[in-house]
Each structure stands twice: as C-alpha cells, then as structure tokens.
Design an enzyme around this catalytic site. Structure first.
Site, PDB file in Angstrom:
ATOM      1  N   LYS A 108       0.878  -1.174   0.000  1.00  0.00           N
ATOM      2  CA  LYS A 108       0.000   0.000   0.000  1.00  0.00           C
ATOM      3  C   LYS A 108       0.917   1.226   0.000  1.00  0.00           C
ATOM      4  O   LYS A 108       1.630   1.489   0.977  1.00  0.00           O
ATOM      5  CB  LYS A 108      -0.892   0.034   1.239  1.00  0.00           C
ATOM      6  CG  LYS A 108      -1.708   1.323   1.361  1.00  0.00           C
ATOM      7  CD  LYS A 108      -2.237   1.529   2.767  1.00  0.00           C
ATOM      8  CE  LYS A 108      -2.958   2.862   2.931  1.00  0.00           C
ATOM      9  NZ  LYS A 108      -2.100   4.041   2.682  1.00  0.00           N
ATOM     10  N   GLY A 133       6.599   6.141   8.105  1.00  0.00           N
ATOM     11  CA  GLY A 133       5.736   7.312   8.094  1.00  0.00           C
ATOM     12  C   GLY A 133       5.838   8.091   9.381  1.00  0.00           C
ATOM     13  O   GLY A 133       6.880   8.101  10.044  1.00  0.00           O
ATOM     14  N   SER A 134       4.757   8.713   9.759  1.00  0.00           N
ATOM     15  CA  SER A 134       4.749   9.591  10.924  1.00  0.00           C
ATOM     16  C   SER A 134       4.626   8.800  12.215  1.00  0.00           C
ATOM     17  O   SER A 134       4.222   7.629  12.227  1.00  0.00           O
ATOM     18  CB  SER A 134       3.576  10.567  10.822  1.00  0.00           C
ATOM     19  OG  SER A 134       2.345   9.872  10.958  1.00  0.00           O
ATOM     20  N   GLY A 138       2.416   9.477  14.447  1.00  0.00           N
ATOM     21  CA  GLY A 138       0.984   9.233  14.576  1.00  0.00           C
ATOM     22  C   GLY A 138       0.536   8.015  13.798  1.00  0.00           C
ATOM     23  O   GLY A 138      -0.290   7.227  14.277  1.00  0.00           O
ATOM     24  N   GLY A 139       1.087   7.847  12.597  1.00  0.00           N
ATOM     25  CA  GLY A 139       0.774   6.663  11.812  1.00  0.00           C
ATOM     26  C   GLY A 139       1.251   5.395  12.488  1.00  0.00           C
ATOM     27  O   GLY A 139       0.571   4.363  12.474  1.00  0.00           O
ATOM     28  N   GLU A 165       9.468   2.727  11.008  1.00  0.00           N
ATOM     29  CA  GLU A 165      10.399   3.857  10.916  1.00  0.00           C
ATOM     30  C   GLU A 165       9.543   5.115  10.847  1.00  0.00           C
ATOM     31  O   GLU A 165       8.859   5.367   9.857  1.00  0.00           O
ATOM     32  CB  GLU A 165      11.295   3.773   9.682  1.00  0.00           C
ATOM     33  CG  GLU A 165      12.373   4.849   9.718  1.00  0.00           C
ATOM     34  CD  GLU A 165      12.952   5.187   8.368  1.00  0.00           C
ATOM     35  OE1 GLU A 165      13.177   6.387   8.105  1.00  0.00           O
ATOM     36  OE2 GLU A 165      13.167   4.255   7.558  1.00  0.00           O
ATOM     37  N   CYS A 207      14.276  10.982   5.359  1.00  0.00           N
ATOM     38  CA  CYS A 207      14.139  10.385   6.689  1.00  0.00           C
ATOM     39  C   CYS A 207      15.353  10.685   7.553  1.00  0.00           C
ATOM     40  O   CYS A 207      15.225  10.964   8.745  1.00  0.00           O
ATOM     41  CB  CYS A 207      13.962   8.875   6.566  1.00  0.00           C
ATOM     42  SG  CYS A 207      12.503   8.353   5.653  1.00  0.00           S
ATOM     43  N   GLU A 213      10.175  17.347  14.247  1.00  0.00           N
ATOM     44  CA  GLU A 213      10.582  17.027  12.885  1.00  0.00           C
ATOM     45  C   GLU A 213      10.101  18.116  11.926  1.00  0.00           C
ATOM     46  O   GLU A 213       8.942  18.521  11.967  1.00  0.00           O
ATOM     47  CB  GLU A 213      10.020  15.673  12.466  1.00  0.00           C
ATOM     48  CG  GLU A 213      10.543  15.200  11.124  1.00  0.00           C
ATOM     49  CD  GLU A 213      10.173  13.770  10.808  1.00  0.00           C
ATOM     50  OE1 GLU A 213      10.999  13.065  10.191  1.00  0.00           O
ATOM     51  OE2 GLU A 213       9.070  13.345  11.185  1.00  0.00           O
TER      52      GLU A 213
END
Length: 459
Positions: A155, A207-208, A210-211, A229, A263, A362
């Site tokens: 995805k 990703g974040s 939060g993710g 990560e 990143c 970030e």
C-alpha cells in the site's frame, strides 16, 4: 467511498485518483496472497532471487518515465534522476547474501542427532510505504520479503500511488505472479481493519509517529510483528578538528536535498565554537547557490515540497523560532519561486535553542538550525535531547573519537564524515520515537522470516 486523489505539488492539479478497495475486496486480496504463498516459497531460492532481480531490471527499463512521474508526484527535480542507484545496490546486496543468511545453521549432524536452526517465511508481508523516497523505501522490504518466500501486499502513500503501480507492473512483467506481489489502494480504516484481523505475518510501516501509533493500536492483541520507521531530527556535530569544507558541503546537502524531505536528513547542526563563524558563513554561501523552481527545469536544484501543507509546517516552525529570537540568514527574496505554497525557500537559522520547535520537532523541509557548542559533552547532550534517534553525523579526523562519541549518542546509525546515506550491509534502524525493527543487512531477512528449530534424534 470516495476516490483518493494525488495532488501534484508542481502546479496543484489532480495528477491521478484511484478508488480504494472495499473491505471485501481487501480481504479477497489477502486471501489470494495467502493461497499463493506456499507455492512461491516452494520455488528454489535461486529462482526467486532471479525473478526479483529481473523485476528490478524491468523497473530500470522504465527509468525515463519514472523520473518524470516522481517530479509530478512529489516534486523532486528531474536533474537528479530516479532512485535507481540505491534500488540496484540494495537489490544486489540482499540477493548476494540471501543464500548464506537463509541457510540452516547446523548445530550437529551426526549418527545420533541432527540439530539445526532454520528460517521460515512469515507468510504475507504488508508494506505501507512513504512518499519521500518511494522506490527505495519499498525495495528495502520488498526484495528480502519475496526472496525469503513471502508474498507481499503493498500500500503506497497517496502522494505516490503511481509508484506502487509501476513496481507491480515491473515485477509482474518479470514473471512474478500477480498474487505473489499485489499493489493495492486502501483507506486508513480498511488498512487498520486488515491488521486487526491478523491478515499479515509482518507489517512494515514508514511514516509519521501518529501513523505508527495507529499501526500499533490496530495490531494490539494480534501479536503481529511490526517494523516501524517513524521520524527523525537527525543532528550533525562539527568538532574542532573537522574538515570544514567537507562538513559544510555534506551537512548542507543533507539538510536541503529533496527539499529536506529525507528520513535521515540533517535537521540540526552543532558546531564547535572555534569553527562556528566560518561554518555559518560557508553554509549561507552554499545555500545561496541553490535554485528553487519547477522540477522539470534543468537548472532547478530545489523543487517544491510534496504538499503545501508540509511546507506550512516548516513555515510555521521558522516563524515561531524568529518570534522567539532566532535569526534567519537567508533572504527569501533570493528565491522568487517561493509562492507561499508548496514552493518554499530554504532557510538557515542561528540564535536557536531547544525551546524552539524547529530544533525539537521534525521539520522534514529545507530548514536547519545551527548552534555553537564549547565541547563534546555539550554536543552529546544536545544531540540526545530529542524524542528521535535515527542517525547522527560526527565530523572529526579520528575513528576512535567518532566511535567513543557514537557510543553515547541515542541513535540507530552513527556516521563519521558523512550523512544522509544508507549502506545495504548495515542495518537501517532507529530508537526512541523513530521506531523499532530494522531493514537491510542480514537482519533485514530476519524481519521477514521466523526462526524454526529442528531437533531430530535417531533411535
């Protein structure tokens, strides 16, 4: 259900849109992947390696169109080409070590006992990939997962949906069955539901924070292993014995390349007081050579950020820092392409401290704060004063010094005299809020396999 749109940062247009799979369609994709996995794993290892390498070769054949598509999707200037150097190097290395890494470790093979430790594929691997290095980050898990005998569902981020389609096109053209590697478009709710339903043997998410939290919540109670990560605020430290010109060139490139959307990009720099003034002067001169513009223009070295909302985060951080006393050293008027939206002028900030968001949160954009330090102790304390721990760059002339400092930094990778780089022979990993798990190196195969012990006795 609404279509997912990809808004191009180049001109704000809808570059493409796709309908996400329904819940039933997503479950059917997982079922096909499970059904195909045993036969794929039964193929000889050398055949799986050959097919994966052939898929990457097919991807290389698309390089010209892929470079243009990347510019439309996430804004990287076409002059920098695609991500094929890293894609090819990582594929080659992981292919080269596969046989030895996946081979059983023989403990005993005698007339009484045969004892060994094997590694089995986990089954279906789910990759949730990011937009900033959309091919490289996918390859990091896709290649070892397929080689190890897993099937894969990918995805991709909505900002780079075309990347997933190109990867599937290339790998299928090389002969990898469609059910062995599937690219899907999913909304958040369906993604979380699949994870909660124990659909996968391993989930890799980049990703974040939060993710990552959402992934962990979805996987709670399922015992599904996760590789996460999630972010970084990577520091560079320039010691008194550093090569100044090399430090400026590498650290500023690490801060500004890809519009700072890396990143492991450099987001904060600490410079020994004896070199501070000279470093700042040279860093400003370096940034002033950049050309912000349309990524299709041959002279553009800095393109738009991937989305105007990402640029707003950086603008807000800069404004907050300046309001607290930070000094901006780059006049935005030098970069007339800055439109207040996705096109953002680069910035260097001094008179910064860790009470400012730009030094602790970030940024993921073309801004960097530079602080003066008196010694290693102050630098180490500041580098560790972060919720993140992906990489740290130390500039010195001595291996032992860099190693001693590195042992005290809370980070996944320690660089000496380089930054913003992945070595496929070394594990890509982080600590603290950067996440958990690791890809690349032989440990990358461990993420997509599980140990299985054999204790065989003759009687």
């Amino acid at each position: 259900m609404k279509p997912i749109q990809l808004i191009s940062p180049v001109d704000g247009s809808v570059y493409l849109e796709r309908m996400p799979l329904s819940a039933d369609e997503a479950k059917a994709a997982v079922a096909r992947a499970r059904a195909a996995q045993k036969a794929w794993a039964a193929k000889p290892l050398e055949d799986r390696i050959a097919l994966v390498k052939a898929g990457v070769a097919k991807l290389n054949d698309m390089s010209a169109v892929i470079v243009e598509e990347l510019a439309w999707q996430m804004g990287r200037p076409t002059r920098f080409g695609g991500e094929f150097g890293g894609v090819n190097a990582r594929t080659e290395y992981m292919s080269d070590i596969a046989t030895a890494t996946l081979a059983p470790q023989i403990i005993e093979d005698s007339d009484k006992f045969r004892r060994y430790l094997a590694r089995d594929p986990v089954g279906v691997v789910f990759i949730v990939a990011p937009w900033n290095y959309p091919y490289l980050t996918t390859i990091n898990t896709l290649v070892p997962a397929l080689i190890a005998g897993n099937t894969v569902i990918l995805k991709h981020a909505s900002q780079t949906m075309k990347v997933g389609e190109r990867l599937a096109e290339a790998f299928h053209a090389a002969g990898i069955p469609e059910d062995v590697f599937q690219n899907v478009v999913l909304d958040h709710a369906t993604t979380e539901a699949l994870i909660a339903a124990r659909s996968f043997g391993f989930v890799n998410f980049t990703g974040s924070v939060g993710g990552g939290v959402a992934m962990e919540k979805a996987a709670a109670g399922t015992f599904t292993p996760l590789g996460l990560e999630l972010g970084g605020k990577d520091p560079g430290y320039v010691r008194h014995d550093a090569n100044l010109d090399a430090a400026v060139d590498t650290l500023m490139d690490g801060a500004m390349y890809n519009a700072g959307q890396c990143c492991c990009g450099i987001e904060r720099i600490y410079v020994h007081e004896s070199l501070y003034d000279a470093f700042v002067e040279k860093a400003v001169a370096w940034v002033k050579t950049l050309k912000l513009g349309n990524p299709f223009d041959a002279d553009s070295t800095l393109g738009p950020m991937a989305n105007k909302r990402f640029a707003k985060v950086v603008r807000d951080q800069i404004a907050d820092a300046v309001a607290q006393g930070a000094k901006p050293l780059i006049d935005p008027a030098l970069f007339p392409a800055d439109d207040g939206g996705a096109y953002l002028a680069p910035q260097i900030l001094v008179n910064v401290n860790h009470s400012m968001r730009v030094m602790t949160e970030e940024s993921f954009g073309p801004v960097v704060g530079i602080m003066k330090v008196k010694d290693d102790e102050e630098a180490i304390a500041l580098m560790n004063d972060s919720p993140y721990g992906l990489t740290a760059s130390v500039w010195t002339q001595d291996y032992d010094t860099a190693q001693a400092i590195g042992q005290r930094i809370e980070t996944g990778t320690v660089f000496m005299n380089r930054a913003d780089y992945l070595d496929p022979a070394l594990c890509w990993t982080g600590c603290k809020d950067t996440g958990r798990g690791g890809s690349l190196s032989y440990l990358g195969f461990h993420s997509v396999t599980r140990p299985k012990s054999y204790h065989l006795k003759k009687v």
